[in-house]
Motif scaffolding. Structure first.
Motif, PDB file in Angstrom:
ATOM      1  N   HIS A  86       0.830  -1.215   0.000  1.00 47.36           N
ATOM      2  CA  HIS A  86       0.000   0.000   0.000  1.00 47.36           C
ATOM      3  C   HIS A  86       0.864   1.265   0.000  1.00 47.36           C
ATOM      4  CE1 HIS A  86      -3.989   1.885   1.441  1.00 47.36           C
ATOM      5  NE2 HIS A  86      -3.192   2.857   1.006  1.00 47.36           N
ATOM      6  N   HIS A  88       1.531   5.327  -2.149  1.00 49.59           N
ATOM      7  CA  HIS A  88       1.048   6.365  -3.064  1.00 49.59           C
ATOM      8  C   HIS A  88       2.278   7.128  -3.566  1.00 49.59           C
ATOM      9  CE1 HIS A  88      -3.083   5.670  -1.686  1.00 49.59           C
ATOM     10  NE2 HIS A  88      -2.576   5.593  -0.473  1.00 49.59           N
ATOM     11  N   LYS A 306     -10.971   0.274  -6.440  1.00 47.76           N
ATOM     12  CA  LYS A 306     -11.017   0.631  -5.017  1.00 47.76           C
ATOM     13  C   LYS A 306     -12.029   1.743  -4.789  1.00 47.76           C
ATOM     14  CE  LYS A 306      -8.081   2.614  -1.371  1.00 47.76           C
ATOM     15  NZ  LYS A 306      -6.815   3.322  -1.112  1.00 47.76           N
ATOM     16  N   HIS A 398      -6.820  -1.497   4.976  1.00 45.55           N
ATOM     17  CA  HIS A 398      -6.745  -1.048   6.387  1.00 45.55           C
ATOM     18  C   HIS A 398      -7.484  -2.042   7.294  1.00 45.55           C
ATOM     19  CE1 HIS A 398      -5.081   2.518   4.662  1.00 45.55           C
ATOM     20  NE2 HIS A 398      -6.230   2.970   4.217  1.00 45.55           N
ATOM     21  N   ASP A 461       0.986   2.478   3.597  1.00 44.18           N
ATOM     22  CA  ASP A 461       0.170   3.642   3.270  1.00 44.18           C
ATOM     23  C   ASP A 461       1.049   4.890   3.229  1.00 44.18           C
ATOM     24  OD1 ASP A 461      -1.952   5.135   2.499  1.00 44.18           O
ATOM     25  OD2 ASP A 461      -3.074   4.995   4.378  1.00 44.18           O
TER      26      ASP A 461
HETATM   27 ZN    ZN Z   1      -3.689   4.852   1.174  1.00 36.18          ZN
END
Ligand code: ZN
Length: 572
Positions: A86, A88, A306, A398, A461
């Motif tokens: 995960h 970005h 998603k 999550h 994340d």
């Molecule tokens: Zn995220």
């Protein structure tokens, strides 16, 4: 102790040795293969971009030819290339172009950053402090307008996290937000006992949209961001990631770097869709996407669809099974009946799951509270009634509070988890107070998930910043593994120690399990003959070093596709 190769593999190995010579042999190491039958070996050989064979030094050396490169590992430990489930990368790197992203642990840090910006940025620009979470501030509260005023003077400034924002007096004046401003329908303007706005605004996305709009950037900037971030990922041993939110421009950036041969991290790409509007609109939106899970190659592959079902545990917007109660002061308000934000209509979530199943998409959804997780599992069950979703590996992103019922349902549906253990290093102590002991017993229950046979992948994340341990969120894979193993937090306390997992399980989260999430467990996630030659030489023995040293493990060399993409400047 080194196990002997089983007879079949000796046969395969000998046949390969006759036909195929290794391009490179790494020997004298402690190689953690994550290959179930041969968990630790001394040496391995590579041919082209694949692993050729592995075993004892003597055995692997039989694949050497006159031109084979031989690398003496001198006892160093090797793991399969690490996979973050995960990240970005583009949005994480982009703000670094304008200067280093601030590291913020206190209101003092926010003020120091603003003072620096007052001196260095054009005076007409609003000073923007990104990713400010009260759960990560020593003071355990948001700053007030007056805290921000102290540093900003008469410059407009804002400390923001995308949901909550603290505006200073200059910015409140500019936006004409006063004691007379009525409360908006989609959020709260927090006011003090005298009725004056404190500067804190929760929700009201339309009001704050213009402030949050990212600085304009070119496609060249996007390529720079992606390439730079991949270089940083390689430095910590990452060879693959799952990008958890992209749009058409993001897909184009990956494709462009693939075409140029400049990618150094393999990526599974997530396509985000909105669940606003009617069921029919949701269906049409999905039908219009000219892609499907699995398209691509070993460098760039189309991943799941998603959606976002709720807010987050750092902002008090996670959608819970029952009201938060009275402990939410840290989020800037107390409303005993409040359960959080469910961001989509249940029927639209069900529709998305059904269409995803019908068309052959994998699906995932951002769910942080237990209530949102239950709603998602309801939708997955509805799709499963239409046709089994087991083979689709529908995912929970999550999913911080899976109680035993949710774990049992996930297991039955073949649902997999995309988890981020390092997240609660900074936030754990504050979250524990806000959510209370009853909920915390189900918080990131890795032991229970593993014991139930649910596949759990590890990630970060990672949203902003280059620094692997100070970024939001820290993406250093060994830091994440250490969190899953110890469950220690920044204040030294241990959260739910009975949910600890073993070192081998933690490494499995960042290797085989993450490969399983992208249907690539047959090509990566372990050091096995025929798999892609992705691996990392590391600075300590992961299996036997003192547990506290796991978080400090560094990559010494990272190899992707048989090619070295990073070597530690200090050597090994
Ligand atoms: Zn995220």
């Amino acid at each position: 102790m080194i196990r002997l190769l089983c007879p079949v593999l000796i046969l395969l190995g000998s046949a390969a040795a006759v036909a195929q010579t290794a391009d490179a042999i790494y020997y004298n190491g402690r190689v953690i293969t994550m290959w179930q039958t041969h968990p630790v070996v001394q040496a391995f050989a590579i041919r082209g971009n694949r692993f050729l064979r592995m075993g004892s030094n003597d055995d692997v050396m039989r694949a050497a030819g006159p031109r084979t490169q031989k690398v003496d590992l001198r006892g160093h430990c090797v793991t399969p290339g690490l996979i973050d489930s995960h990240v970005h990368p583009i949005i994480a790197a982009m703000p670094e172009k304008a200067g280093p992203v601030p590291v913020i642990h206190s209101i003092g840090d926010i003020q120091a950053y603003i003072r620096m910006q007052v001196k260095s940025s054009p005076s007409e620009r609003i000073i923007f402090v990104p990713k400010v979470y009260a759960t990560r501030l020593q003071e355990r509260r948001y700053p007030t307008r007056y805290d921000v005023d102290k540093a900003a003077g008469d410059r407009p400034a804002v400390a923001d996290n995308g949901y909550a924002a603290v505006l200073d007096s200059a910015l409140l004046t500019r936006m004409a937000i006063t004691r007379e401003t009525p409360q908006p329908a989609d959020g709260k303007i927090i006011k003090d006992d005298r009725g004056e706005p404190t500067g804190l605004i929760l929700g009201v996305p339309g009001l704050l949209e213009s402030i949050r709009r990212p600085a304009p950037h070119s496609f060249g900037d996007t390529l720079w961001a992606l390439k730079s971030m991949q270089t940083h990922y390689n430095r910590v041993g990452l060879t693959s990631v799952i990008d958890r939110s992209e749009d058409a421009e993001g897909f184009r950036a990956y494709e462009e770097l693939r075409r140029r041969g400049e990618l150094t991290v393999r990526t599974y790409l997530t396509w985000v869709i909105s669940l606003q509007g009617t069921r029919k609109q949701v269906r049409e939106r999905i039908e219009a996407i000219p892609l499907l899970t699995g398209w691509g190659d070993d460098w760039v592959r189309v991943g799941p669809l998603k959606a976002f079902l709720d807010g987050g545990i750092l902002t008090g917007t996670a959608y819970l099974r029952e009201p938060y109660g009275r402990n939410t002061e840290i989020y800037g308000y107390v409303d005993p009946g409040y359960r959080g934000v469910l961001a989509a209509a249940k029927e639209n979530i069900v529709e998305m799951a059904r269409v995803a199943e019908e068309l052959g998409w994998q699906m995932t959804a951002h769910v942080t509270g237990g209530g949102a997780l239950d709603v998602l599992l309801d939708a997955y069950e509805a799709a499963d009634k239409q046709k089994s979703i087991r083979e689709r590996r529908f995912t929970v992103t999550h999913g911080n509070f899976p109680n035993p019922e949710a774990i049992a349902r996930a297991r039955k549906l073949g649902v997999v988890f995309d988890c981020q253990p390092a997240w609660h290093y900074f936030d754990g102590p504050a979250i524990k107070d806000a959510f209370g002991p009853m909920r915390m017993k189900d918080f990131q229950p890795y032991r229970a998930l593993f014991d139930a046979g649910v596949v759990v992948a590890g990630g970060s994340d990672h949203m902003i910043g280059f620094d692997s341990r100070q970024a939001i969120n820290p993406y250093h894979p060994f830091f994440g593994m250490w969190m899953a193993i110890t469950r220690e937090t920044a204040d030294g306390t241990v959260m739910e120690p009975e949910q600890r997992i073993t070192r081998e399980e933690a490494l499995r989260m960042w290797t085989r399990n993450a490969a399983y999430l992208s249907f690539e467990e047959k090509t990566k996630g372990s050091i096995e003959p025929g798999k892609l030659a992705d691996f990392v030489v590391i600075s300590k023995d992961f299996l036997s070093c003192p547990v506290d040293q796991i978080k400090d493990i560094e990559a010494l060399q990272t190899v992707v596709d048989g090619k070295s993409v990073y070597e530690s400047p200090s050597g090994w």
